[in-house]
Scaffold this motif. Structure first.
Motif, PDB file in Angstrom:
ATOM      1  N   ALA A  61       1.163  -1.425   0.293  1.00  0.00           N
ATOM      2  CA  ALA A  61       0.063  -0.698  -0.236  1.00  0.00           C
ATOM      3  C   ALA A  61       0.958   1.511   0.094  1.00  0.00           C
ATOM      4  CB  ALA A  61      -0.887   0.143   0.924  1.00  0.00           C
ATOM      5  N   GLU A  62       0.178   2.374  -0.807  1.00  0.00           N
ATOM      6  CA  GLU A  62       1.173   3.712  -0.625  1.00  0.00           C
ATOM      7  C   GLU A  62       0.342   4.959   0.222  1.00  0.00           C
ATOM      8  OE1 GLU A  62       2.892   2.368  -4.926  1.00  0.00           O
ATOM      9  OE2 GLU A  62       1.826   4.274  -5.275  1.00  0.00           O
ATOM     10  N   GLU A  63      -0.637   4.579   0.978  1.00  0.00           N
ATOM     11  CA  GLU A  63      -0.973   5.906   1.488  1.00  0.00           C
ATOM     12  C   GLU A  63      -1.139   5.608   2.710  1.00  0.00           C
ATOM     13  OE1 GLU A  63      -2.391   8.757  -0.870  1.00  0.00           O
ATOM     14  OE2 GLU A  63      -2.013   7.555  -2.088  1.00  0.00           O
ATOM     15  N   PRO A  64      -1.005   6.890   3.879  1.00  0.00           N
ATOM     16  CA  PRO A  64      -0.549   6.674   4.857  1.00  0.00           C
ATOM     17  C   PRO A  64      -1.963   6.330   5.187  1.00  0.00           C
ATOM     18  CG  PRO A  64      -0.842   8.705   3.928  1.00  0.00           C
ATOM     19  CD  PRO A  64      -0.395   7.872   2.706  1.00  0.00           C
ATOM     20  N   GLU A  65      -3.091   6.349   4.440  1.00  0.00           N
ATOM     21  CA  GLU A  65      -4.554   6.323   5.160  1.00  0.00           C
ATOM     22  C   GLU A  65      -4.728   4.376   5.896  1.00  0.00           C
ATOM     23  OE1 GLU A  65      -5.866   7.231   1.520  1.00  0.00           O
ATOM     24  OE2 GLU A  65      -4.146   8.093   3.163  1.00  0.00           O
ATOM     25  N   LEU A  66      -4.586   3.725   4.551  1.00  0.00           N
ATOM     26  CA  LEU A  66      -4.140   2.633   4.571  1.00  0.00           C
ATOM     27  C   LEU A  66      -3.211   1.874   5.841  1.00  0.00           C
ATOM     28  CD1 LEU A  66      -3.401   1.503   1.004  1.00  0.00           C
ATOM     29  CD2 LEU A  66      -5.476   2.806   1.735  1.00  0.00           C
ATOM     30  N   LEU A  67      -4.521   0.886   6.751  1.00  0.00           N
ATOM     31  CA  LEU A  67      -3.612   0.599   7.590  1.00  0.00           C
ATOM     32  C   LEU A  67      -3.741  -1.242   8.676  1.00  0.00           C
ATOM     33  CD1 LEU A  67      -4.824   3.662  10.077  1.00  0.00           C
ATOM     34  CD2 LEU A  67      -2.848   3.392   9.162  1.00  0.00           C
ATOM     35  N   ALA A  68      -3.144  -1.566   8.741  1.00  0.00           N
ATOM     36  CA  ALA A  68      -2.963  -2.996   9.138  1.00  0.00           C
ATOM     37  C   ALA A  68      -3.735  -2.390  11.356  1.00  0.00           C
ATOM     38  CB  ALA A  68      -2.268  -3.591   9.152  1.00  0.00           C
ATOM     39  N   VAL A  69      -4.659  -3.943  11.176  1.00  0.00           N
ATOM     40  CA  VAL A  69      -5.397  -3.910  13.147  1.00  0.00           C
ATOM     41  C   VAL A  69      -4.528  -4.596  13.470  1.00  0.00           C
ATOM     42  CG1 VAL A  69      -7.215  -3.199  14.227  1.00  0.00           C
ATOM     43  CG2 VAL A  69      -6.667  -2.515  12.031  1.00  0.00           C
ATOM     44  N   GLN A  70      -3.551  -4.807  14.589  1.00  0.00           N
ATOM     45  CA  GLN A  70      -3.225  -5.880  15.557  1.00  0.00           C
ATOM     46  C   GLN A  70      -4.299  -5.545  16.651  1.00  0.00           C
ATOM     47  OE1 GLN A  70       0.393  -5.428  17.050  1.00  0.00           O
ATOM     48  NE2 GLN A  70       1.020  -7.593  16.887  1.00  0.00           N
ATOM     49  N   SER A  71      -4.717  -6.478  16.711  1.00  0.00           N
ATOM     50  CA  SER A  71      -5.084  -7.439  18.341  1.00  0.00           C
ATOM     51  C   SER A  71      -3.958  -7.424  19.346  1.00  0.00           C
ATOM     52  CB  SER A  71      -6.043  -8.558  18.460  1.00  0.00           C
ATOM     53  OG  SER A  71      -6.845  -9.073  19.816  1.00  0.00           O
ATOM     54  N   LEU A  72      -4.914  -6.211  20.561  1.00  0.00           N
ATOM     55  CA  LEU A  72      -3.168  -6.188  21.597  1.00  0.00           C
ATOM     56  C   LEU A  72      -3.592  -7.545  22.742  1.00  0.00           C
ATOM     57  CD1 LEU A  72      -3.154  -2.747  22.644  1.00  0.00           C
ATOM     58  CD2 LEU A  72      -1.134  -4.468  21.596  1.00  0.00           C
ATOM     59  N   VAL A  73      -4.185  -8.798  22.164  1.00  0.00           N
ATOM     60  CA  VAL A  73      -4.803 -10.333  23.145  1.00  0.00           C
ATOM     61  C   VAL A  73      -3.818 -10.678  22.527  1.00  0.00           C
ATOM     62  CG1 VAL A  73      -6.762 -11.725  24.251  1.00  0.00           C
ATOM     63  CG2 VAL A  73      -7.512  -9.106  23.911  1.00  0.00           C
ATOM     64  N   ASN A  74      -4.539 -11.028  20.756  1.00  0.00           N
ATOM     65  CA  ASN A  74      -3.186 -11.815  20.563  1.00  0.00           C
ATOM     66  C   ASN A  74      -2.024 -11.769  19.796  1.00  0.00           C
ATOM     67  OD1 ASN A  74      -4.786 -11.459  18.743  1.00  0.00           O
ATOM     68  ND2 ASN A  74      -5.920 -13.763  17.869  1.00  0.00           N
ATOM     69  N   ASN A  75      -2.309 -10.452  19.634  1.00  0.00           N
ATOM     70  CA  ASN A  75      -1.267 -10.005  18.489  1.00  0.00           C
ATOM     71  C   ASN A  75      -0.848 -10.407  17.331  1.00  0.00           C
ATOM     72  OD1 ASN A  75       0.609  -8.516  21.376  1.00  0.00           O
ATOM     73  ND2 ASN A  75       0.908 -10.417  21.709  1.00  0.00           N
ATOM     74  N   LYS A  76      -1.923 -10.643  17.375  1.00  0.00           N
ATOM     75  CA  LYS A  76      -2.440 -10.986  15.567  1.00  0.00           C
ATOM     76  C   LYS A  76      -2.446 -10.146  14.515  1.00  0.00           C
ATOM     77  CE  LYS A  76      -1.389 -15.064  16.018  1.00  0.00           C
ATOM     78  NZ  LYS A  76       0.283 -16.160  15.173  1.00  0.00           N
ATOM     79  N   PHE A  77      -2.841 -10.125  14.157  1.00  0.00           N
ATOM     80  CA  PHE A  77      -3.513  -8.977  12.375  1.00  0.00           C
ATOM     81  C   PHE A  77      -5.098  -9.472  11.951  1.00  0.00           C
ATOM     82  CE2 PHE A  77       0.781  -7.613  12.971  1.00  0.00           C
ATOM     83  CZ  PHE A  77       0.665  -6.627  12.526  1.00  0.00           C
TER      84      PHE A  77
END
Length: 211
Positions: A61-77
């Motif tokens: 991805a090239e745009e800053p508004e494109l994001l990955a989300v990671q859970s802090l419970v299991n550290n998975k995306f």
């Protein structure tokens, strides 16, 4: 890759945003601040912004508004399960060890009229909806299945500077998005808008997919 802490002190100090009106949604815990599009863009563009742990894929991805989300419970995306059969086609689950491509990518689209975000999955180019009418374990699950944005696809984004964590709140039912770590089967780690508080399972990291 070790996450890099973000700082929002300068951004949030000037923010006049408040929690949703009484009766409209659960009270937002102290320390959690609403984040608008300008703040999110600044965060994603900072040199110290988190960069997603990326697998060996050809296109990024090239745009800053494109994001990955990671859970802090299991550290998975969070991934979009676009190959799941109906009625769970496109359900969001925190199950990937790293960003491997579009399945773990989301465009956070800001709407100034409603002061909300819509999340568009890069896996199928559909918007994430809260399935309020589902029953059982699937009730209020998040699914990337909409071609347009309405009340079911609108979210408020919150950040806690002291904890360096993020939370999402559905405007459809006023509840916070939770990662179902205790589920088993195909919906294990599914995301659902079902919590009245932010207490752990509702906390996430955001990673920019910009180079």
């Amino acid at each position: 890759m070790t996450p890099v802490l973000l700082s929002l002190s300068a951004l949030l100090a000037a923010s006049a945003w408040t929690a949703p009106a009484a009766g409209a949604a659960p009270a937002v815990p102290a320390g959690w601040d609403k984040v608008d599009a300008a703040e999110l863009a600044d965060i994603a563009g900072e040199p110290a912004a988190r960069k997603a742990p990326v697998a060996d894929v050809s296109a990024q991805a090239e745009e800053p508004e494109l994001l990955a989300v990671q859970s802090l419970v299991n550290n998975k995306f969070v991934s979009t399960e676009k190959t799941y059969p109906a009625p769970d086609t496109g359900v969001l689950r925190a199950r990937a060890a790293q960003y491997t491509g579009s399945w773990e990518g989301f465009a956070f689209e800001w709407d100034e009229t409603t002061d909300t975000y819509a999340l568009k999955s890069l896996a199928n180019n559909l918007y994430v909806a809260v399935e309020k009418n589902f029953t059982g374990n699937g009730k209020n699950e998040l699914r990337a299945r909409s071609t347009s944005v309405g009340g079911w696809e609108q979210f408020v984004l919150y950040y806690h500077e002291g904890l360096d964590r993020w939370a999402l709140q559905s405007t459809l039912n006023g509840l916070f998005v939770t990662m179902e770590n205790g589920y088993t089967g195909s919906l294990q780690y599914a995301l659902r808008a079902r919590s009245t508080e932010i207490s752990g399972w509702e906390e996430f990291n955001l990673y920019t997919l910009a180079p």
